[in-house]
Enzyme design. Sequence first.
Site, mmCIF file in Angstrom:
data_model
loop_
_atom_site.group_PDB
_atom_site.id
_atom_site.type_symbol
_atom_site.label_atom_id
_atom_site.label_comp_id
_atom_site.label_asym_id
_atom_site.label_seq_id
_atom_site.Cartn_x
_atom_site.Cartn_y
_atom_site.Cartn_z
ATOM 1 N N ARG A 134 -0.822 -8.219 34.155
ATOM 2 C CA ARG A 134 0.579 -8.682 34.017
ATOM 3 C C ARG A 134 1.106 -9.259 35.336
ATOM 4 N NH1 ARG A 134 -1.466 -8.065 30.189
ATOM 5 N NH2 ARG A 134 -1.055 -6.734 28.396
ATOM 6 N N SER B 54 7.810 -5.232 25.591
ATOM 7 C CA SER B 54 7.375 -4.092 26.413
ATOM 8 C C SER B 54 8.147 -4.074 27.730
ATOM 9 C CB SER B 54 5.874 -4.199 26.711
ATOM 10 O OG SER B 54 5.144 -4.166 25.516
ATOM 11 N N GLU C 251 7.759 -3.939 33.526
ATOM 12 C CA GLU C 251 7.099 -5.224 33.244
ATOM 13 C C GLU C 251 8.155 -6.324 33.215
ATOM 14 O OE1 GLU C 251 4.773 -7.027 29.441
ATOM 15 O OE2 GLU C 251 3.981 -5.154 30.215
#
Length: 336
Positions: A163, A234, A330
């Site tokens: 990520r 998320s 995130e």
Amino acid sequence: MTMIKIEENKYFKDLTTFRVGGKIKYFVEVKDVEETKEALVFAKKNNLIIFILGEGSDLLVSDNGFNGIVIKFVGDSYKIDGNIVTAQAGLSWDKLVDITVENDLQGLECLSGIPGTVGASPIQNIGAYGAEMSNTFEKLEALNLEKGKIEEFDKERCEFGYRESIFKTKEYWQKYLILSVSFKLNKGGKPTVNYDSLKGLVNKSSTISEIREAVIKTRNERLENPKEHGNAGSFFQNPIIDKNKKQELEDLYPDIKIFPFGENFKVFAGWLIEKAGWKGRVHKEAGVSPKHALILINRTNKATAMDIYELSQKIIDDVSNKFGVEMKREVQLINF
């Protein structure tokens, strides 16, 4: 001759999937390099901070006013050359996945249903169901906002991680506007699925079209629709732990979900949050999704950015205290 329309007094809450965020001084949509350069001239002339926006699906923007210009790239054309697909940054990510599946090009099907644009996909190396964008990434073209020049980034230069990419580092963040991204896919390739939640829906003989359908079905059942409750998907990354921590956690919690990740291991953040008792809990106008603990929601669609931020910090602190695992957001925090 002016090609762009500069708008005033737009709000981030109308441009992000969380539906929070303060007032924007100037906003402009651009569809190509020329229009982008014109927006940059306006920004320089008026001494404005620039913020590049996609679909606003990976952001938590503060309620403070933004005293700069938001540039949204909306060019959305694409071309297919053999097994190489190149799409402009403004194309919807899921539309691109649909196009590749329709053309029997394997590689992106497990990333179906992810909100956002093609241009945003490399910034955080989007991933789902055992696949990551970087697996099929070939190159991208981006406009250097300071120099006004187009630069090419190959996979190595992008420095992809979990990520992560070079575009999330301090030196590169908001310094480039991604114009197009190219992917190298497999014509008629056989899909691979190694994710438990899809196992009952697909098998070894499933087509990429069937996998796409299974991914979308699973996402719709398990994840929150941002049209009903504002969210950014998320909210937390799955933490990376070493083998000693893995052993310690497995001894204490035999049902914990841990998977190999390079030389280390990845522990499911959703499991940690749920085990800590946060699933479905609320904080002011924000809450943790009762469907999936990894998703924070604007449950009344009246939450402030601070409601959501405070809730996320409470979860980070509690997981750290209970499991000794540090979680990272995130979602990117903007203008805090």
